[in-house]
Design a protein around this motif. Structure first.
Motif, PDB file in Angstrom:
ATOM      1  N   VAL A 354       0.720  -1.144  -0.145  1.00 55.79           N
ATOM      2  CA  VAL A 354      -0.063   0.100  -0.154  1.00 55.79           C
ATOM      3  C   VAL A 354       0.908   1.246  -0.162  1.00 55.79           C
ATOM      4  CG1 VAL A 354      -1.878   1.282   1.140  1.00 55.79           C
ATOM      5  CG2 VAL A 354      -1.780  -1.123   1.159  1.00 55.79           C
ATOM      6  N   LYS A 355       2.063   1.328   0.814  1.00 54.72           N
ATOM      7  CA  LYS A 355       2.860   2.421   0.732  1.00 54.72           C
ATOM      8  C   LYS A 355       3.208   2.501  -0.620  1.00 54.72           C
ATOM      9  CE  LYS A 355       7.286   3.854   3.005  1.00 54.72           C
ATOM     10  NZ  LYS A 355       8.511   3.613   3.730  1.00 54.72           N
ATOM     11  N   HIS A 356       3.839   1.514  -1.402  1.00 57.21           N
ATOM     12  CA  HIS A 356       4.520   1.600  -2.679  1.00 57.21           C
ATOM     13  C   HIS A 356       3.419   2.320  -3.584  1.00 57.21           C
ATOM     14  CE1 HIS A 356       7.501  -1.728  -1.784  1.00 57.21           C
ATOM     15  NE2 HIS A 356       7.711  -0.577  -1.231  1.00 57.21           N
ATOM     16  N   LEU A 357       2.188   1.775  -3.514  1.00 57.23           N
ATOM     17  CA  LEU A 357       1.076   2.168  -4.338  1.00 57.23           C
ATOM     18  C   LEU A 357       0.832   3.779  -4.082  1.00 57.23           C
ATOM     19  CD1 LEU A 357      -1.500   2.182  -6.360  1.00 57.23           C
ATOM     20  CD2 LEU A 357      -2.753   1.223  -4.089  1.00 57.23           C
ATOM     21  N   PHE A 358       0.592   4.213  -2.762  1.00 58.79           N
ATOM     22  CA  PHE A 358       0.189   5.596  -2.759  1.00 58.79           C
ATOM     23  C   PHE A 358       1.554   6.632  -3.083  1.00 58.79           C
ATOM     24  CE2 PHE A 358      -3.305   4.238  -0.149  1.00 58.79           C
ATOM     25  CZ  PHE A 358      -4.189   5.394  -0.432  1.00 58.79           C
ATOM     26  N   LYS A 359       2.707   6.049  -3.127  1.00 68.21           N
ATOM     27  CA  LYS A 359       3.975   6.728  -3.708  1.00 68.21           C
ATOM     28  C   LYS A 359       3.871   6.940  -5.184  1.00 68.21           C
ATOM     29  CE  LYS A 359       7.329   6.517   0.205  1.00 68.21           C
ATOM     30  NZ  LYS A 359       8.772   6.045   0.445  1.00 68.21           N
ATOM     31  N   PRO A 362       0.647   9.677  -7.315  1.00 67.45           N
ATOM     32  CA  PRO A 362       0.415  10.731  -7.809  1.00 67.45           C
ATOM     33  C   PRO A 362       1.068  10.796  -9.569  1.00 67.45           C
ATOM     34  CG  PRO A 362       1.352  10.866  -5.621  1.00 67.45           C
ATOM     35  CD  PRO A 362       1.144   9.275  -6.076  1.00 67.45           C
ATOM     36  N   GLY A 363       2.090  10.059  -9.485  1.00 68.36           N
ATOM     37  CA  GLY A 363       2.930  10.206 -11.037  1.00 68.36           C
ATOM     38  C   GLY A 363       1.957   9.407 -11.754  1.00 68.36           C
ATOM     39  N   ALA A 364       1.161   8.614 -11.529  1.00 73.72           N
ATOM     40  CA  ALA A 364      -0.040   7.859 -12.445  1.00 73.72           C
ATOM     41  C   ALA A 364      -1.127   9.065 -12.710  1.00 73.72           C
ATOM     42  CB  ALA A 364      -0.500   6.684 -11.802  1.00 73.72           C
ATOM     43  N   ILE A 365      -1.713   9.752 -11.602  1.00 79.36           N
ATOM     44  CA  ILE A 365      -2.819  10.654 -11.936  1.00 79.36           C
ATOM     45  C   ILE A 365      -2.073  11.712 -13.159  1.00 79.36           C
ATOM     46  CG2 ILE A 365      -3.966  12.408 -10.676  1.00 79.36           C
ATOM     47  CD1 ILE A 365      -3.821  10.598  -8.061  1.00 79.36           C
ATOM     48  N   LYS A 366      -1.024  12.267 -12.810  1.00 79.84           N
ATOM     49  CA  LYS A 366      -0.276  13.248 -13.692  1.00 79.84           C
ATOM     50  C   LYS A 366      -0.246  12.757 -15.034  1.00 79.84           C
ATOM     51  CE  LYS A 366       3.571  16.590 -14.391  1.00 79.84           C
ATOM     52  NZ  LYS A 366       3.599  15.916 -15.921  1.00 79.84           N
ATOM     53  N   ALA A 367       0.304  11.440 -15.141  1.00 75.15           N
ATOM     54  CA  ALA A 367       0.337  10.780 -16.573  1.00 75.15           C
ATOM     55  C   ALA A 367      -1.096  10.857 -17.210  1.00 75.15           C
ATOM     56  CB  ALA A 367       1.037   9.679 -16.337  1.00 75.15           C
ATOM     57  N   PRO A 517      -6.654  -5.555 -19.789  1.00 79.15           N
ATOM     58  CA  PRO A 517      -5.780  -5.364 -18.735  1.00 79.15           C
ATOM     59  C   PRO A 517      -5.542  -3.576 -18.451  1.00 79.15           C
ATOM     60  CG  PRO A 517      -4.904  -5.850 -21.002  1.00 79.15           C
ATOM     61  CD  PRO A 517      -6.305  -6.074 -20.836  1.00 79.15           C
ATOM     62  N   LEU A 518      -4.915  -3.302 -17.331  1.00 78.68           N
ATOM     63  CA  LEU A 518      -4.712  -1.753 -17.265  1.00 78.68           C
ATOM     64  C   LEU A 518      -3.768  -1.332 -18.419  1.00 78.68           C
ATOM     65  CD1 LEU A 518      -4.812   0.542 -15.201  1.00 78.68           C
ATOM     66  CD2 LEU A 518      -2.609  -0.266 -14.314  1.00 78.68           C
ATOM     67  N   ASP A 519      -4.420  -0.050 -18.726  1.00 83.39           N
ATOM     68  CA  ASP A 519      -3.715   0.707 -19.946  1.00 83.39           C
ATOM     69  C   ASP A 519      -2.279   0.933 -19.578  1.00 83.39           C
ATOM     70  OD1 ASP A 519      -3.591   3.830 -18.944  1.00 83.39           O
ATOM     71  OD2 ASP A 519      -5.351   2.698 -18.045  1.00 83.39           O
ATOM     72  N   GLY A 520      -1.586   1.034 -20.814  1.00 79.89           N
ATOM     73  CA  GLY A 520       0.001   0.962 -20.606  1.00 79.89           C
ATOM     74  C   GLY A 520       0.528   2.342 -19.916  1.00 79.89           C
ATOM     75  N   VAL A 521      -0.352   3.397 -20.214  1.00 79.88           N
ATOM     76  CA  VAL A 521       0.060   4.785 -19.734  1.00 79.88           C
ATOM     77  C   VAL A 521       0.061   4.498 -18.095  1.00 79.88           C
ATOM     78  CG1 VAL A 521      -0.415   7.161 -19.420  1.00 79.88           C
ATOM     79  CG2 VAL A 521      -0.531   6.060 -21.689  1.00 79.88           C
ATOM     80  N   THR A 522      -1.002   4.160 -17.714  1.00 83.84           N
ATOM     81  CA  THR A 522      -1.114   4.061 -15.950  1.00 83.84           C
ATOM     82  C   THR A 522      -0.050   3.058 -15.683  1.00 83.84           C
ATOM     83  OG1 THR A 522      -3.348   4.732 -16.254  1.00 83.84           O
ATOM     84  CG2 THR A 522      -2.702   3.830 -14.219  1.00 83.84           C
ATOM     85  N   ALA A 525       3.429   4.490 -15.363  1.00 80.09           N
ATOM     86  CA  ALA A 525       3.509   5.675 -14.607  1.00 80.09           C
ATOM     87  C   ALA A 525       3.382   4.893 -13.163  1.00 80.09           C
ATOM     88  CB  ALA A 525       2.219   6.396 -14.718  1.00 80.09           C
ATOM     89  N   LEU A 526       2.818   3.916 -13.004  1.00 79.38           N
ATOM     90  CA  LEU A 526       2.980   3.480 -11.625  1.00 79.38           C
ATOM     91  C   LEU A 526       4.283   2.321 -11.334  1.00 79.38           C
ATOM     92  CD1 LEU A 526      -0.765   1.854 -11.385  1.00 79.38           C
ATOM     93  CD2 LEU A 526       0.355   3.571 -10.049  1.00 79.38           C
TER      94      LEU A 526
END
Length: 689
Positions: A354-359, A362-367, A517-522, A525-526
């Protein structure tokens, strides 16, 4: 005229006309006259209809017949004109004599019928004459009936006040009087045949909607229904109007059947049926189709039905395309959702994940925001190349700090990430006020304290009587707002569908052929946090099960890799805890600096060093990259610059060069600088971006 002398010595008392009885002597003729006058006065109002009915029609009919009845053409035209006039006069009479109680409605009907009958007789009398048969017979009989009907109305009017509002309240009048709402103007109550009664009311000027809301507990008691069975909804356009809703029968008490998807492969913005309302209508949400994607707060005590609701919703979403789900549950782990875990792309059960996810978020949201901007979209829609995302957090206060959650809640909405926070009590000690403000949708299940509902539901909903203070006694019952739900439904009780573990597991398995599957951009970014996730859900591209796998999951077993990782983390923490954070002030090595020269070795130390050639720039950079890659392979996604000191020394470089190299790696998206001088590894530096 002389005043008679009093035989008493006291002063004479003046006569009070209002209290003293003064005897009057009246003759026989005078008494009869007074009686006749009294009867004439009482009868005169009742004589008016008779006089008018027997004098006006023949007089007016004779006049019109003399004017137009002599010739067929003029008689026909006159009769037609009087007929049209009669219709108009009847309509005007109906319009101006309206009323809301039964006395006024009867008066409207009587007045309209009288005008229509009179104008009809006059129309015929104009052509045929008023004194021939059958016009004379109709006049004699009809006038008597007309006058008698108005006499009856006069008698009833004297016995009743035509302005009183008791007739429309029916049985509700006694209840309204018992709770102090006797002044309410109650319109006709209507039942839907499914246990719900809807009562429109008009609030008098001396009261407000708050008075009605305050009386709801008494109303529920007087009507002998549950406390939550009486709610009131005000009219936003007229403060004097409101609607009372009474649940007189509970059609949900025997449970609600789970409603499956209408078909596989729906888009995220299609309606999601999750239960039934108390009036028998389906409880449906559609968060991704609302004007604004509203993050959801799910609240309720243990046993209130939150997990049942979560499983039903996640199972539905697992059958859809262009949608990815992350679920974080570090308290129950796979106990609640292990049987539907294949529909979850990233199921986080360890705090470090969860710690890794929350870090990384923000980068994924920006992308994602950059992609939506390039696509010309202000917010996510199915036309975007990105997946919609659901981030479900169980007991969010135990997973991350409030500042991180607040930042994500504010930024995630417009990029198509739906945040769902589930917890028992949304008080300020469990969730930040700023975070709660961003959770604009709500699903409030049973609470122990009525005041707790105000931490989840909007004030106007709680004030309307929608308070689920039944604790865990009624599992699955709740009130919900937002998520595309009509506001008229916010104060209506509903119950989520009962789920079966095997049925949901089969449903999720069938949805694997439709899940994207999850899109490549997200995903990019994760970074490494997503790439190295311990749980990977199934979809049409990366099926995790073989054809020989069992149809339903076996009882949850703790993942072996998770166990090994936890043991490594424990050992690392124990060992690092034995090493002091800073050198002792008087230690021999306290002054050693990465930028400083190496200490001289005494001649008698017995140690010799081979002079090595200083590596080139690319070789030095490769040393740093290999160290970061080795951390990534071992699952260590965070480091501090001091951790690279040995590698920098091996590369023959100093602090300034190392800082420049870290900056370059940040710009290339290999690492991200976090607070307090830490860095997170996003991807392997030896792999081209």
């Amino acid at each position: 005229m002389a005043r008679a002398r009093s035989t008493s010595s006291a002063a004479p008392r003046p006569v009070n006309a209002s209290t003293d009885l003064v005897p009057v002597t009246v003759g026989r003729g005078g008494l009869v006259g007074q009686l006749v006058g009294h009867l004439a006065g009482k009868a005169l109002p009742y004589a008016a209809p008779w006089v008018g009915a027997y004098s006006l029609p023949p007089a007016v009919g004779f006049a019109t017949n003399q004017m137009w009845g002599a010739y067929p053409l003029s008689a026909g035209l006159a009769s037609a004109g009087l007929g049209v006039g009669g219709v108009i006069l009847s309509a005007v009479t109906w319009h101006v004599s309206g009323g809301t109680n039964r006395f006024r409605r009867a008066r409207r009907a009587q007045a309209t019928a009288s005008v229509a009958a009179g104008m009809g007789w006059l129309t015929c009398a104009t052509a045929a004459g008023p004194f021939g048969s059958p016009m004379l017979d109709l006049w004699l009989m009809g006038s008597g009936l007309f006058a008698a009907s108005w006499n009856i109305r006069q008698i009833m009017r004297n016995a009743h006040d035509e302005t009183e509002q008791v007739e429309d309240k029916g049985g509700f009048a006694k209840i309204a009087e018992a709770i102090g709402l006797e002044k309410l103007r109650v319109k006709k109550a209507q039942g839907n045949g499914k246990g719900m009664v809807e009562v429109p009311v008009e609030i008098p000027p001396s009261q407000t909607i708050a008075d009605v809301q305050a009386a709801l507990p008494k109303l529920a008691t007087a009507a002998q229904i549950p406390p939550s069975g009486a709610t009131v909804k005000g009219d936003l356009d007229n403060a004097a109007n409101a609607t009372l809703y009474l649940r007189v029968a509970d059609l949900l008490k025997d449970g609600v059947q789970f409603v499956p998807p209408v078909r596989m492969g729906l888009l995220p913005n299609e309606p999601i049926p999750l239960g039934l309302y108390a009036d028998g209508e389906y409880f449906v949400i559609n968060p991704f189709d609302a004007d604004i994607l509203q993050h959801l707060l799910v609240m309720g005590v243990t046993g209130a039905g939150k997990s049942e609701f979560a499983r039903g919703l996640i199972a539905h979403l697992s059958t859809r395309r262009k949608l990815t789900m992350f679920v974080a549950d570090c308290s129950k782990g796979r106990q609640s959702m292990g049987h539907i875990a294949d529909g979850i792309d990233w199921f986080l059960t360890q705090p470090r994940e969860v710690k890794h996810l929350f870090k990384a978020l923000p980068g994924a949201i920006k992308a994602r925001g950059d992609v939506l901007a390039d696509e010309g979209l202000d917010q996510w829609t199915p036309e975007s190349s990105l997946n919609a995302m659901v981030l479900w957090l169980e007991e969010a206060a135990d997973l991350t700090d409030f500042d991180e959650l607040d930042q994500i809640a504010r930024a995630a909405r417009s990029v198509g990430i739906w945040l769902v926070v589930s917890l028992q009590r949304a008080v300020w000690t469990n969730i930040n006020v700023n975070v709660r403000t961003n959770l604009q949708a709500a699903a409030c299940f049973g609470v122990d304290d009525a005041g707790d509902a105000g931490f989840c539901l909007p004030d106007r909903v709680v004030e309307a009587g929608a308070v689920p203070d039944w604790g865990s006694d009624r599992p699955g019952y709740a009130f919900a707002t937002g998520m595309g739900i009509d506001q008229d439904r916010w104060t209506m009780e509903w119950r989520s569908g009962l789920t079966d573990r095997k049925y949901l597991a089969a449903l999720v398995e069938a949805g694997a052929a439709h899940r994207d599957p999850l899109d490549g951009v997200t995903a990019a970014a994760l970074g490494a946090a997503y790439e190295q996730r311990t749980h990977r859900g199934t979809n049409r591209i990366n099926p995790a099960r073989s054809a020989l796998a069992p149809a339903f999951p076996l009882p949850p077993v703790e993942d072996e890799d998770d166990t090994v990782s936890m043991e490594i983390d424990d050992v690392r923490t124990e060992v690092l805890g034995m090493i002091p954070g800073d050198p002792e002030p008087d230690a021999d090595y306290a002054g050693i600096d990465l930028d400083g020269p190496l200490p001289e070795v005494p001649a008698d130390a017995g140690m010799t060093f081979e002079q090595r050639e200083r590596p080139g720039a690319e070789a030095a950079r490769r040393v740093i990259h290999e160290q970061i890659a080795s951390w990534l392979t071992a699952g260590q996604l965070e480091f501090q610059p001091a951790d690279l000191a040995p590698a920098a020394v091996s590369a023959g470089r100093k602090r300034a060069w190392l800082q420049a190299e870290l900056k370059r790696l940040v710009e290339e998206g290999v690492i991200r600088r976090d607070g307090h001088g830490e860095y997170s590894i996003l991807r392997a530096p030896l792999v081209a971006a």
